[in-house]
Scaffold this active site. Structure first.
Site, PDB file in Angstrom:
ATOM      1  CE  LYS A   1      -9.143   2.672   3.151  1.00 53.76           C
ATOM      2  NZ  LYS A   1      -9.696   4.386   3.856  1.00 53.76           N
TER       3      LYS A   1
ATOM      4  NE  ARG B   1     -10.478  10.301  10.412  1.00 54.01           N
ATOM      5  CZ  ARG B   1      -9.556   9.893   9.759  1.00 54.01           C
ATOM      6  NH1 ARG B   1     -10.134   8.660   8.668  1.00 54.01           N
ATOM      7  NH2 ARG B   1      -8.496  10.112   9.329  1.00 54.01           N
TER       8      ARG B   1
ATOM      9  CG  ASP C   1     -11.730   4.081   5.872  1.00 54.61           C
ATOM     10  OD1 ASP C   1     -11.474   4.962   7.648  1.00 54.61           O
ATOM     11  OD2 ASP C   1     -11.914   3.679   5.695  1.00 54.61           O
TER      12      ASP C   1
ATOM     13  CB  SER D   1      -8.419   4.923   8.134  1.00 55.63           C
ATOM     14  OG  SER D   1      -8.852   5.735   6.151  1.00 55.63           O
TER      15      SER D   1
ATOM     16  CG  HIS E   1      -1.635   0.920   1.565  1.00 56.65           C
ATOM     17  ND1 HIS E   1      -3.194   1.112   0.247  1.00 56.65           N
ATOM     18  CD2 HIS E   1      -1.477   2.463   2.022  1.00 56.65           C
ATOM     19  CE1 HIS E   1      -3.158   2.610   0.677  1.00 56.65           C
ATOM     20  NE2 HIS E   1      -2.710   2.870   1.924  1.00 56.65           N
TER      21      HIS E   1
HETATM   22  N1  URA Z   1      -6.300   7.794   3.557  1.00 61.34           N
HETATM   23  C1  URA Z   1      -6.671   6.624   4.217  1.00 61.34           C
HETATM   24  O1  URA Z   1      -7.463   6.267   3.345  1.00 61.34           O
HETATM   25  N2  URA Z   1      -7.357   6.990   5.299  1.00 61.34           N
HETATM   26  C2  URA Z   1      -6.976   8.298   5.693  1.00 61.34           C
HETATM   27  O2  URA Z   1      -7.905   8.312   7.210  1.00 61.34           O
HETATM   28  C3  URA Z   1      -6.244   8.935   5.452  1.00 61.34           C
HETATM   29  C4  URA Z   1      -5.792   8.260   4.554  1.00 61.34           C
END
Ligand code: URA
Length: 433
Positions: free
Chosen positions: A187, A168, A161, A183, A82
């Site tokens: 994923k 947020r 999320d 977050s 990632h």
């Molecule tokens: N990318 C994400 O997937 N989540 C965040 O909180 C910030 C950047």
């Protein structure tokens, strides 16, 4: 349990239990906890932080809020990579076939991009015929057969999320290490990876601009992954200038192809070898990082990596002959050189501005509904530290419109030329495991 009591507990700096965090995330996902209470909770976390245990519980609660991808039919250790994202970041296109050629199963779930250029799927779709609309059983079969397949993200991955991130964004609570780390990791874990390699970008073109903050985020994500039983490693890499020379979908695919043929660019190659070594090591296809790196260099030199790319493209409906003849990729109508206004050394290339310029040409999406132009983008001819002469081309716009004055201004304004020689920036600052 009452949400108001849990907000108060966090506000006053106490630690929440796994059950309390699950209550919050389940309640929020099911619309039983309203946005205003969740906003107050996010702000309490922003100021009070979370312990490693709380961060792991929050991540897992978000994983469990939606679908979890089952990769158990795929043989071997599935290692995902990632990147926190940057300008010209075509790493996945080169890295996936590179590590697959060494025997690492790459079962990649990717998304489309919002911002300067497309995401990995948009870039791959620059290859005529290539598609990611395959079902999960075909996906597993392709990875078992070819060691590599890419599929689009399922709609119901970590819905908690998705909802929390939206909240947020409008409550000034994006920039919180426990919230960002959970977050991102939720994923990755929901996507089924056994092990995870993270590329945390730092600098002007990155989501995290400061090195210390980037380190903190990388450490937080590695800790969450390891606490949840996924071996996780991270690097911090530079995003003070675009990665490689190309920015724009087809242009980036072309650059990734050239890298796999052994034609650089140096920064992209080094990043792929570093991230790839960790992936090969975590997948137990090498007993040390050094051995992993040698194997990766071998598959570039003997052509196995580029052959893997062809096999992958053909298996997903694409035209593999683009690899031998990159002129078959979409190309723009106009090539417009941008010239240096003075002689000297390049000291800055503001990656954000180059990204914005590429997006203005049509390479990226301003909104989810925007249609992107896969052919357009920018090729840089100079990087930080290079010498330049007045009137020499520093970049070329690949455009489908002649009306590009604002883009020229943006690109020219992103370069700073000074009189003293400049050292190129460090590419990889830290590794964390
Ligand atoms: N990318 C994400 O997937 N989540 C965040 O909180 C910030 C950047």
């Amino acid at each position: 349990m009452r949400m108001v009591d849990l907000i108060e507990k966090k506000r006053d700096g106490a630690d929440l239990t796994k059950e309390e965090i699950e209550f919050i995330i389940q309640g929020y996902t099911n619309d039983e906890i309203p946005d205003y209470q969740m906003s107050a909770f996010a702000m309490a976390v922003f100021f009070q932080d979370m312990t490693p245990q709380e961060r792991a519980s929050l991540t897992m609660a978000m994983v469990e809020s939606g679908d979890q991808i089952d990769l158990s039919k795929i043989e071997g250790i599935k290692v995902d990579k990632h990147s926190t994202g940057g300008v010209g970041d075509k790493t996945t296109i080169a890295l996936a076939p590179l590590v697959a050629a060494v025997g690492v199963p790459v079962a990649k779930m990717s998304g489309r991009g919002l911002g300067h250029t497309g995401g990995t799927i948009d870039k791959l779709e620059a290859i005529p015929g290539f598609h990611v609309e395959i079902d999960t059983s075909e996906f597993s079969e392709l990875v078992n057969k070819n060691k590599l397949a890419v599929i689009g993200q399922t709609a119901n991955l970590t819905p908690a999320d998705k909802k929390l991130y939206g909240l947020r964004d409008v409550t000034a609570t994006v920039n919180s290490i426990p919230l960002i780390a959970s977050s991102i990791m939720s994923k990755k874990i929901a996507s089924g990876a056994d092990a995870i390699v993270l590329d945390v970008k730092t600098g002007s073109g990155a989501f995290m601009k400061e090195l210390e903050k980037s380190k903190e985020l990388a450490e937080a994500m590695v800790e969450i992954g390891n606490n949840l039983g996924r071996q996780t490693m991270a690097i911090i890499s530079d995003m003070n200038q675009p990665l490689g020379f190309s920015v724009g979908n087809a242009l980036e695919v072309k650059e990734a192809i050239e890298m796999l043929k052994g034609n650089g660019p140096d920064d992209l190659l080094e990043l792929c070898l570093t991230l790839g070594s960790y992936m090969v090591f975590l997948a137990k296809q090498a007993t040390s990082i050094e051995e992993a790196r040698t194997k990766l260099q071998e598959v570039i030199a003997n052509g196995a990596a580029i052959e893997k790319l062809k096999t992958f493209i053909a298996a997903q409906g694409g035209d593999p002959t683009v690899v031998d003849d990159t002129n078959k990729l979409p190309s723009a109508s106009y090539e417009i050189p941008i010239k240096a206004t003075e002689s000297g050394y390049i000291s800055k290339i503001v990656a954000d501005k180059i990204g914005l310029a590429a997006m203005t040409l049509g390479a990226g999406r301003a909104t989810k509904e925007s249609v992107i132009d896969l052919a357009v983008g920018i090729i840089l001819h100079k990087k930080i530290g290079d010498q330049v002469k007045e009137g020499e081309a520093i970049a070329t716009l690949h455009s489908n419109s002649e009306n590009v004055d604002t883009v020229i201004e943006l690109v020219q304004g992103s370069f700073t030329i000074v009189q003293e020689p400049i050292n190129p920036p460090t590419l990889i600052y830290n590794s964390i495991s």
